[in-house]
Design an enzyme around this catalytic site. Structure first.
Site, short mmCIF file in Angstrom:
data_model
loop_
_atom_site.label_atom_id
_atom_site.label_comp_id
_atom_site.label_asym_id
_atom_site.label_seq_id
_atom_site.Cartn_x
_atom_site.Cartn_y
_atom_site.Cartn_z
N GLU A 23 -32.90 31.68 14.34
CA GLU A 23 -31.73 30.61 14.08
C GLU A 23 -31.22 30.49 12.52
OE1 GLU A 23 -33.68 30.11 16.57
OE2 GLU A 23 -32.52 29.05 18.23
N GLU A 28 -35.83 29.82 24.24
CA GLU A 28 -35.61 28.41 24.45
C GLU A 28 -35.64 28.41 26.18
OE1 GLU A 28 -32.65 27.61 21.43
OE2 GLU A 28 -33.94 25.91 20.86
N GLY A 41 -31.99 30.91 21.67
CA GLY A 41 -31.85 30.40 22.98
C GLY A 41 -32.53 31.22 24.13
N ALA A 59 -28.13 32.74 21.99
CA ALA A 59 -26.53 32.37 22.05
C ALA A 59 -25.66 33.63 21.66
CB ALA A 59 -26.32 31.23 21.53
N1 DAK Z 1 -24.94 37.57 20.04
C1 DAK Z 1 -24.11 38.24 20.18
N2 DAK Z 1 -24.21 39.67 20.23
C2 DAK Z 1 -25.69 40.16 20.12
C3 DAK Z 1 -26.64 39.18 20.08
C4 DAK Z 1 -26.19 37.78 20.06
N3 DAK Z 1 -27.22 37.02 19.94
N4 DAK Z 1 -27.76 39.95 19.90
C5 DAK Z 1 -27.38 41.15 20.14
N5 DAK Z 1 -25.99 41.34 20.19
C6 DAK Z 1 -25.26 42.64 20.44
C7 DAK Z 1 -25.15 43.35 19.20
O1 DAK Z 1 -23.92 42.73 18.46
C8 DAK Z 1 -24.81 44.64 19.63
O2 DAK Z 1 -23.46 44.72 19.93
P1 DAK Z 1 -22.39 45.87 19.38
O3 DAK Z 1 -22.43 45.74 18.02
O4 DAK Z 1 -23.05 47.07 19.96
O5 DAK Z 1 -21.26 45.52 20.10
C9 DAK Z 1 -25.61 44.97 20.84
O6 DAK Z 1 -25.77 43.52 21.24
C10 DAK Z 1 -26.80 45.58 20.49
O7 DAK Z 1 -27.61 44.89 19.36
P2 DAK Z 1 -28.27 45.62 18.47
O8 DAK Z 1 -27.49 46.87 17.98
O9 DAK Z 1 -28.31 44.81 17.21
O10 DAK Z 1 -29.72 46.15 19.25
P3 DAK Z 1 -31.18 46.18 18.10
O11 DAK Z 1 -31.86 46.82 19.45
O12 DAK Z 1 -30.76 46.94 16.97
O13 DAK Z 1 -31.52 44.92 17.87
C11 DAK Z 1 -31.89 42.36 18.42
C12 DAK Z 1 -31.84 43.72 18.97
C13 DAK Z 1 -32.13 41.49 19.66
C14 DAK Z 1 -33.26 42.41 17.81
C15 DAK Z 1 -30.70 42.29 17.34
O14 DAK Z 1 -29.56 42.28 18.15
C16 DAK Z 1 -30.72 40.69 17.01
O15 DAK Z 1 -31.37 40.26 15.89
N6 DAK Z 1 -29.80 39.64 17.83
C17 DAK Z 1 -29.50 38.46 17.17
C18 DAK Z 1 -30.77 37.52 17.77
C19 DAK Z 1 -30.67 36.10 17.30
O16 DAK Z 1 -30.27 36.01 15.98
N7 DAK Z 1 -30.52 35.32 17.92
C20 DAK Z 1 -30.51 33.62 17.62
C21 DAK Z 1 -28.80 33.35 18.26
S1 DAK Z 1 -28.45 31.63 17.99
C22 DAK Z 1 -27.11 25.29 21.70
C23 DAK Z 1 -28.19 25.44 22.09
C24 DAK Z 1 -28.76 26.71 21.86
C25 DAK Z 1 -28.24 27.85 20.73
C26 DAK Z 1 -27.03 27.33 20.51
C27 DAK Z 1 -26.27 26.03 20.92
N8 DAK Z 1 -26.48 23.86 22.00
C28 DAK Z 1 -27.27 23.21 22.91
C29 DAK Z 1 -25.03 23.61 21.78
C30 DAK Z 1 -28.63 28.97 20.61
C31 DAK Z 1 -28.50 29.50 19.47
C32 DAK Z 1 -28.96 30.88 19.13
O17 DAK Z 1 -29.60 31.51 20.27
#
Ligand code: DAK
Length: 257
Positions: free
Chosen positions: A131, A111, A108, A65
């Site tokens: 998460e 998922e 997500g 997400a």
């Molecule tokens: N959200 C927003 N932006 C993201 C992002 C994310 N999840 N993942 C990456 N980006 C953005 C980064 O902020 C960066 O943007 P700028 O800073 O350049 O503007 C750009 O993408 C490139 O990312 P990185 O510079 O970090 O790139 P790297 O190659 O160094 O790293 C990475 C890639 C994928 C390992 C890293 O970006 C990362 O760890 N990202 C976050 C992963 C994460 O924590 N995912 C879980 C999110 S929580 C729901 C159901 C489901 C959900 C929610 C609600 N309901 C039923 C209500 C789900 C929740 C989630 O998924």
């Protein structure tokens, strides 16, 4: 239908939906989530489509997400946006959906892949539920589907301690169907989906429904569900055609009825 965050195309009899926010590693904002499910539902209704593929980019299938959009969310805000119901829409898709995963499939994104019927992974695919590292837990089925698929120990490790699985590990643990070279991974997934699209459509639909029943119920109820799907197929033209074609040693010509 035109979308701004996903791309759609039909290849042969396969509908392909590509997540297209590469600047954010294909993180889902609310718009992209809605467009993804709109596109899948449109393909589900389209008689020219026999199966579907959901994919992202080579570097990221989807990083979960959109954290920037979600950061200031409240529980009621998310309920108002219908985020929870949106995730249920993929479960209602009748045709087979294949996830073609390369690079990151996190949160997500993981998922979403698990919500599809099967997964073709490129050698670079990495699956994880990070998460807890941002103060929440999986909310789109990760805790339940990983526990059923991988067992308690590994699911706990992924969900609680951010353990990621490589493509090879995911194959070893039965989480993905095939691992293929990064180059051509989407073609491989489309070919896989095309094979499914070439089979008797009603039988495929009933088969998907029956296997899914195994995850919802007891064995006795599941066996009943299988029978409920088995007998009606004998009233279809495709059952007659399929069995005649076998006897006459020719390829069947499916009608989807
Ligand atoms: N959200 C927003 N932006 C993201 C992002 C994310 N999840 N993942 C990456 N980006 C953005 C980064 O902020 C960066 O943007 P700028 O800073 O350049 O503007 C750009 O993408 C490139 O990312 P990185 O510079 O970090 O790139 P790297 O190659 O160094 O790293 C990475 C890639 C994928 C390992 C890293 O970006 C990362 O760890 N990202 C976050 C992963 C994460 O924590 N995912 C879980 C999110 S929580 C729901 C159901 C489901 C959900 C929610 C609600 N309901 C039923 C209500 C789900 C929740 C989630 O998924």
């Amino acid at each position: 239908m035109t979308y701004s965050t996903v791309l759609t195309e039909i290849r042969g009899r396969v509908g392909v939906v590509t997540l297209n926010r590469p600047q954010a590693m294909n993180a889902f904002n609310n718009l992209m989530l809605g467009e993804l499910f709109d596109a899948l539902e449109a393909f589900d209704r389209d008689d020219n489509v026999g199966a579907m593929v959901v994919t992202g980019g080579e570097k990221a299938f989807a990083a979960g997400a959109d954290i920037k959009e979600m950061a200031e969310s409240s529980p009621f805000g998310m309920i108002k946006q219908g985020r929870v119901e949106k995730w249920d829409r993929i479960r209602a898709i009748k045709k087979v959906v294949i996830a073609a995963v390369s690079g990151w499939a996190l949160g997500g994104g993981c998922e979403l892949a698990l919500s599809c019927d099967m997964i073709i992974a490129s050698e670079s695919a990495k699956f994880g539920q990070p998460e807890v590292t941002i103060g929440i837990i999986p909310g789109a089925g990760g805790t339940q589907r990983l526990a059923r698929l991988l067992g308690k120990q590994l699911a706990m490790e992924m969900v609680i301690n951010n353990r990621t699985l490589t493509a090879a590990e995911a194959l070893h643990f039965g989480m993905v169907n095939r691992v293929v070279p990064v180059e051509g991974y989407l073609d491989a997934a489309v070919a896989f989906a095309e094979e499914i699209a070439s089979r008797a459509p009603l039988a495929v639909r009933m088969a998907k429904d029956s296997v899914n029943a195994a995850f919802e119920t007891t064995l006795t109820e599941g066996l009943r569900a299988e029978k409920r799907n088995f007998y009606p197929l004998f009233s279809t033209e495709d059952q007659k055609e399929g069995m005649r074609a076998f006897i006459e040693k020719r390829k069947p010509n499916w009608k989807g009825r």
